[in-house]
Design a protein around this motif. Structure first.
Motif, mmCIF file in Angstrom:
data_model
loop_
_atom_site.group_PDB
_atom_site.id
_atom_site.type_symbol
_atom_site.label_atom_id
_atom_site.label_comp_id
_atom_site.label_asym_id
_atom_site.label_seq_id
_atom_site.Cartn_x
_atom_site.Cartn_y
_atom_site.Cartn_z
ATOM 1 N N VAL A 74 -2.935 26.107 10.582
ATOM 2 C CA VAL A 74 -2.803 24.844 11.307
ATOM 3 C C VAL A 74 -2.652 23.688 10.317
ATOM 4 O O VAL A 74 -1.765 22.842 10.451
ATOM 5 C CB VAL A 74 -4.016 24.621 12.242
ATOM 6 N N SER A 77 0.696 23.776 8.534
ATOM 7 C CA SER A 77 1.763 23.405 9.474
ATOM 8 C C SER A 77 1.842 21.900 9.640
ATOM 9 O O SER A 77 2.930 21.320 9.634
ATOM 10 C CB SER A 77 1.534 24.056 10.843
ATOM 11 N N GLU A 78 0.691 21.262 9.790
ATOM 12 C CA GLU A 78 0.661 19.808 9.952
ATOM 13 C C GLU A 78 1.146 19.103 8.687
ATOM 14 O O GLU A 78 1.831 18.091 8.758
ATOM 15 C CB GLU A 78 -0.752 19.342 10.293
ATOM 16 N N ARG A 83 6.107 26.024 10.829
ATOM 17 C CA ARG A 83 5.264 26.688 11.825
ATOM 18 C C ARG A 83 5.025 28.136 11.405
ATOM 19 O O ARG A 83 5.942 28.821 10.964
ATOM 20 C CB ARG A 83 5.926 26.664 13.202
ATOM 21 N N GLU A 90 4.628 35.998 8.777
ATOM 22 C CA GLU A 90 4.403 34.582 9.045
ATOM 23 C C GLU A 90 2.936 34.181 9.051
ATOM 24 O O GLU A 90 2.633 33.011 9.252
ATOM 25 C CB GLU A 90 5.017 34.206 10.396
#
Length: 101
Positions: A74, A77-78, A83, A90
């Motif tokens: 998370v 990603s931010e 993503r 992944e």
């Protein structure tokens, strides 16, 4: 500058940035300070650079097959806009260190 250590199944930990550096502002080259493998609990040759830019660098353990690190996925990603999914290629596993401005 601040640094966060993401260990699977634990809350993110803010850590001191002593001995840590950001990528070079001009060349964008990333170094792996001596402290990084100690924080990741791995041999120096196993440190992998997941992502970097002038304002951040993220380190992990190369080809680590431990627990999935949801909180690091998370956060990264931010930070990067990339993503992460939940198929084998992944996911982020094991301890992740993110250093940023």
């Amino acid at each position: 500058m601040y640094a966060t250590l993401y260990v699977p199944q634990q809350p993110p930990q803010l850590i001191t940035t002593q001995g840590l550096v950001l990528p070079d502002a001009i060349t964008k080259l990333v170094s792996i300070p001596e402290r990084v493998p100690l924080l990741l609990n791995c041999a120096p040759g196993l440190v992998d650079i997941l992502a970097s830019d002038t304002g951040y660098v993220a380190y992990s353990i190369f080809d680590h097959e431990g627990q999935i690190n949801h909180s690091a996925m998370v956060a990264l990603s931010e930070l990067t806009g990339v993503r992460f999914g939940y198929d084998e290629d992944e996911t982020l596993c094991g301890t992740i260190l993110i250093v940023q401005e």
